[in-house]
Design a protein around this motif. Structure first.
Motif, PDB file in Angstrom:
ATOM      1  N   GLY A 355       0.820  -1.208   0.000  1.00 58.74           N
ATOM      2  CA  GLY A 355       0.000   0.000   0.000  1.00 58.74           C
ATOM      3  C   GLY A 355       0.852   1.255   0.000  1.00 58.74           C
ATOM      4  N   LYS A 356       0.255   2.354  -0.434  1.00 61.18           N
ATOM      5  CA  LYS A 356       0.958   3.642  -0.553  1.00 61.18           C
ATOM      6  C   LYS A 356       2.265   3.506  -1.333  1.00 61.18           C
ATOM      7  CE  LYS A 356       1.010   4.848   3.819  1.00 61.18           C
ATOM      8  NZ  LYS A 356       1.240   5.669   5.034  1.00 61.18           N
ATOM      9  N   ASN A 375       9.236  20.511 -12.389  1.00 58.71           N
ATOM     10  CA  ASN A 375       9.412  19.164 -12.938  1.00 58.71           C
ATOM     11  C   ASN A 375       8.162  18.348 -12.593  1.00 58.71           C
ATOM     12  OD1 ASN A 375      10.433  16.837 -14.033  1.00 58.71           O
ATOM     13  ND2 ASN A 375      12.317  16.816 -12.811  1.00 58.71           N
ATOM     14  N   PRO A 376       7.090  18.559 -13.354  1.00 62.21           N
ATOM     15  CA  PRO A 376       5.797  17.999 -12.964  1.00 62.21           C
ATOM     16  C   PRO A 376       5.706  16.482 -13.137  1.00 62.21           C
ATOM     17  CG  PRO A 376       5.612  19.069 -15.097  1.00 62.21           C
ATOM     18  CD  PRO A 376       7.005  19.381 -14.580  1.00 62.21           C
ATOM     19  N   VAL A 377       5.002  15.865 -12.207  1.00 57.64           N
ATOM     20  CA  VAL A 377       4.680  14.432 -12.259  1.00 57.64           C
ATOM     21  C   VAL A 377       3.165  14.300 -12.198  1.00 57.64           C
ATOM     22  CG1 VAL A 377       4.776  12.249 -10.985  1.00 57.64           C
ATOM     23  CG2 VAL A 377       6.856  13.631 -11.258  1.00 57.64           C
ATOM     24  N   LYS A 378       2.624  13.521 -13.085  1.00 52.34           N
ATOM     25  CA  LYS A 378       1.180  13.273 -13.130  1.00 52.34           C
ATOM     26  C   LYS A 378       0.812  12.289 -12.032  1.00 52.34           C
ATOM     27  CE  LYS A 378      -2.282  11.563 -16.476  1.00 52.34           C
ATOM     28  NZ  LYS A 378      -2.397  11.008 -17.859  1.00 52.34           N
ATOM     29  N   LEU A 379      -0.156  12.661 -11.209  1.00 54.39           N
ATOM     30  CA  LEU A 379      -0.528  11.842 -10.055  1.00 54.39           C
ATOM     31  C   LEU A 379      -1.932  11.267 -10.241  1.00 54.39           C
ATOM     32  CD1 LEU A 379       0.370  10.965  -7.142  1.00 54.39           C
ATOM     33  CD2 LEU A 379      -1.022  12.896  -6.319  1.00 54.39           C
ATOM     34  N   PHE A 380      -2.016   9.941 -10.304  1.00 55.11           N
ATOM     35  CA  PHE A 380      -3.305   9.266 -10.339  1.00 55.11           C
ATOM     36  C   PHE A 380      -3.835   9.178  -8.909  1.00 55.11           C
ATOM     37  CE2 PHE A 380      -1.353   7.964 -14.253  1.00 55.11           C
ATOM     38  CZ  PHE A 380      -2.388   7.754 -15.153  1.00 55.11           C
ATOM     39  N   GLY A 381      -4.981   9.790  -8.665  1.00 58.79           N
ATOM     40  CA  GLY A 381      -5.554   9.802  -7.324  1.00 58.79           C
ATOM     41  C   GLY A 381      -6.991   9.361  -7.316  1.00 58.79           C
ATOM     42  N   SER A 382      -7.634   9.543  -6.195  1.00 58.93           N
ATOM     43  CA  SER A 382      -9.019   9.132  -6.024  1.00 58.93           C
ATOM     44  C   SER A 382      -9.932   9.958  -6.918  1.00 58.93           C
ATOM     45  CB  SER A 382      -9.425   9.293  -4.561  1.00 58.93           C
ATOM     46  OG  SER A 382     -10.771   8.954  -4.374  1.00 58.93           O
ATOM     47  N   ALA A 409      -6.737  -0.447  -5.142  1.00 57.15           N
ATOM     48  CA  ALA A 409      -6.509  -1.215  -3.921  1.00 57.15           C
ATOM     49  C   ALA A 409      -7.807  -1.703  -3.297  1.00 57.15           C
ATOM     50  CB  ALA A 409      -5.734  -0.369  -2.907  1.00 57.15           C
ATOM     51  N   VAL A 410      -8.925  -1.154  -3.730  1.00 60.40           N
ATOM     52  CA  VAL A 410     -10.245  -1.588  -3.269  1.00 60.40           C
ATOM     53  C   VAL A 410     -11.083  -1.859  -4.504  1.00 60.40           C
ATOM     54  CG1 VAL A 410     -12.350  -0.945  -2.046  1.00 60.40           C
ATOM     55  CG2 VAL A 410     -10.125  -0.287  -1.114  1.00 60.40           C
ATOM     56  N   GLN A 411     -11.636  -3.062  -4.581  1.00 62.90           N
ATOM     57  CA  GLN A 411     -12.494  -3.417  -5.707  1.00 62.90           C
ATOM     58  C   GLN A 411     -13.615  -4.290  -5.179  1.00 62.90           C
ATOM     59  OE1 GLN A 411     -13.231  -3.000  -8.890  1.00 62.90           O
ATOM     60  NE2 GLN A 411     -14.719  -4.661  -8.839  1.00 62.90           N
ATOM     61  N   CYS A 434       1.142   7.629  -8.159  1.00 67.93           N
ATOM     62  CA  CYS A 434      -0.247   7.429  -7.732  1.00 67.93           C
ATOM     63  C   CYS A 434      -0.349   7.534  -6.215  1.00 67.93           C
ATOM     64  CB  CYS A 434      -0.780   6.073  -8.205  1.00 67.93           C
ATOM     65  SG  CYS A 434       0.061   4.648  -7.479  1.00 67.93           S
ATOM     66  N   THR A 435      -1.572   7.765  -5.750  1.00 67.23           N
ATOM     67  CA  THR A 435      -1.841   7.727  -4.314  1.00 67.23           C
ATOM     68  C   THR A 435      -2.143   6.284  -3.916  1.00 67.23           C
ATOM     69  OG1 THR A 435      -4.233   8.007  -4.462  1.00 67.23           O
ATOM     70  CG2 THR A 435      -2.887  10.019  -4.507  1.00 67.23           C
ATOM     71  N   GLU A 436      -2.458   6.072  -2.632  1.00 63.50           N
ATOM     72  CA  GLU A 436      -2.742   4.714  -2.161  1.00 63.50           C
ATOM     73  C   GLU A 436      -4.097   4.202  -2.637  1.00 63.50           C
ATOM     74  OE1 GLU A 436      -3.172   4.184   2.036  1.00 63.50           O
ATOM     75  OE2 GLU A 436      -4.235   6.077   2.320  1.00 63.50           O
ATOM     76  N   THR A 437      -4.812   4.990  -3.440  1.00 60.27           N
ATOM     77  CA  THR A 437      -6.000   4.462  -4.111  1.00 60.27           C
ATOM     78  C   THR A 437      -5.612   3.277  -4.991  1.00 60.27           C
ATOM     79  OG1 THR A 437      -7.089   6.617  -4.128  1.00 60.27           O
ATOM     80  CG2 THR A 437      -7.830   5.034  -5.771  1.00 60.27           C
TER      81      THR A 437
END
Length: 525
Positions: A355-356, A375-382, A409-411, A434-437
């Motif tokens: 996780g995370k 220096n941008p990074v694309k973040l996949f989140g909730s 992480a949840v399905q 990505c986040t912990e999603t």
């Protein structure tokens, strides 16, 4: 007294089928379900005792250590009243003997103690004028309840792990400090409660499921295993408990309990209800529920049976439970899993992240646009994409420039039958996190490997193997521990995988009956 003047039989309708549950954690057992458990007990007793009828034995003692409605005690009493008719012909004498010498309970709250006494004795007070027995000189009879306090050290109870902030509500409120598990010496505690050394032949019940610890659903701290462990410490001949089935493959803090149960050859029967709502209508217990019968003199194997829509489904099989680190619930799945394991391949849990994966919590979000970031990074989140500085990534920063396959992480759904088990894979290009999603299911140096891997995760084959370890919405890395890490040199299909592992038509049909096809029209929940 004429026999028609007394009855423990339910009215029409049976009130114990009509009362509402206290919560999803303290669930009343339907009478029909309680009787299935008693039928399993009676069959085991007869098999162990040369065909003898347990209900015709006036020496057998029963304990429900977590009684709520009193349904187990009532149904046991009803059976004993019939079974002991020849030995004790006088009805009132028979009733007095059964209720004073054979049946005992411990209420989990003041309310349930009153309810259980009303159910068993037909009176809130065992010695009241409306009680069906004249054998008691106390209000409580053999159904004990007194207020018990938690033993707080810091903010936690040393016995059950309850949070003081959640359950220390003052003298006027229930403590939920259940007497059966708030002791260092359960045998001495039982002797104290019932006035002398007691040996119970059968311990049966439906314990509270979890504690209020700030968690929710399957993330809250389970407590039912503590009742089971205490019951076994009393060394009964038989223990019969209904619990959530989460212990079989997961559950917060259940690792040692699962290991104990799987290695205990005295487990004689497990009857499993995996379909949501089936065993306890209207009660949402993810992963379903099951009951087990523990036989002190059994040496294995254990008989497993799955119930679906009220009927046994698939073969009833006897097997030892410690072949894997989790209990594979469906007997039809065992030969399929064995064919996969026979290949001796590494498994995906070593590839999937914890996780995370990048250190960001679910609720973390970056900027709506990359404008102004050095220096941008694309973040996949909730539910949305945001942007962060690369320097903010301090966990696994080396993965940022890889191709990645992300899995939620949840399905899960609220449906009674789960058929998906995993979300659709997301292919994340270099320059992403990505986040912990999400979990990083795999990271690769090139796009083609990521695409091949994503196609593999979409197969029914993979999701079936995941389903053997996944009983709640949480899809942690552990659920991938049965999935082989195949070479990523092709876009895998189910047909290719079924052929690779030599599945027969019946095995393929079973997989397809359990797992829905993954198609482009599938919208994730």
């Amino acid at each position: 007294m004429e026999q028609v003047s007394f009855s423990l039989r339910g009215r029409n309708p049976d009130v114990l089928n009509c009362i509402a549950n206290l919560s999803n954690d303290e669930v009343f057992t339907p009478p029909e379900f309680a009787n299935r458990m008693l039928d399993t007990l009676a069959a085991a007793w007869a098999d162990r005792n040369g065909g003898a009828d347990i209900w015709a034995d006036s020496s057998v003692r029963f304990l429900d250590p977590c009684t709520k409605s009193g349904v187990f005690l009532r149904e046991v009493a009803k059976r004993l009243i019939l079974g002991l008719a020849d030995e004790i012909p006088d009805l009132q004498s028979r009733i007095d003997h059964i209720l004073t010498r054979q049946i005992f309970g411990i209420g989990i709250t003041q309310l349930t103690a009153y309810l259980a006494r009303r159910t068993l004795y037909c009176s809130k007070h065992a010695n009241g004028q409306h009680s069906v027995t004249r054998g008691f000189d106390t209000d409580s009879g053999n159904i004990w309840f007194e207020r018990v306090e938690h033993h707080w050290v810091g903010d936690k109870c040393t016995y059950c792990g309850a949070s003081q902030g959640k359950l220390d509500k003052g003298s006027g409120m229930e403590t939920h400090a259940y007497a059966f598990i708030h002791t260092d010496d359960i045998k001495a505690r039982i002797a104290e409660l019932f006035g002398g050394e007691m040996q119970f032949d059968v311990i049966i019940g439906n314990p509270p499921y979890q504690l209020e610890d700030g968690g929710f659903g399957s993330s809250a701290a389970p407590i039912y295993q503590m009742f089971v462990e205490q019951a076994l410490e009393l060394e009964p001949k038989y223990a019969v408990f209904v619990t959530p089935s989460r212990w079989m493959t997961g559950g917060k803090g259940l690792e040692k309990f699962r290991e104990r149960m799987l290695s205990d050859r005295r487990l004689r029967n497990i009857v499993d209800y995996p379909k949501l709502y089936e065993a306890f209508p209207g009660v949402k217990i993810r992963g379903g529920i099951s009951y087990f019968l523990w036989d002190r003199d059994n040496t294995g194997p254990c008989c497993l049976q799955t119930i679906w829509d009220g009927q046994p489904t698939g073969p009833t099989a006897e097997r030892y439970l410690d072949a894997y680190d989790v209990l594979v619930r469906r007997n039809e799945a065992v030969p399929i899993l064995e064919k996969v394991r026979a290949a001796g391949e590494p498994t995906l849990n070593s590839r999937v992240s914890t996780g995370k994966p990048f250190g960001f919590r679910t609720f973390f979000h970056g900027k709506a646009k990359p404008n102004g970031l050095e220096n941008p990074v694309k973040l996949f989140g909730s539910q949305k994409i945001s942007w962060i500085e690369r320097s903010a990534v301090t966990t696994n920063p080396q993965w940022v420039d890889d191709w990645k396959v992300l899995m939620t992480a949840v399905q899960g759904t609220s449906a009674a039958i789960e058929t998906k088990f995993l979300s659709k894979p997301i292919i994340a290009e270099p320059g992403t996190a990505c986040t912990e999603t999400y979990l990083v299911a795999g990271h690769f140096p090139d796009e083609q490997s990521a695409k091949y891997y994503a196609s593999y995760l979409r197969t029914r084959f993979v999701r079936f193997l995941v389903s053997l370890r996944k009983v709640t919405q949480h899809a942690t890395r552990d659920v991938y521990a049965f999935v082989p890490d195949v070479p990523l040199d092709r876009p895998w299909t189910d047909e290719m995988l079924f052929d690779r592992y030599g599945f027969c038509p019946e095995e393929i049909a079973f997989i397809e009956s359990q797992v829905a096809a993954h198609n482009d029209a599938w919208v994730d929940d």
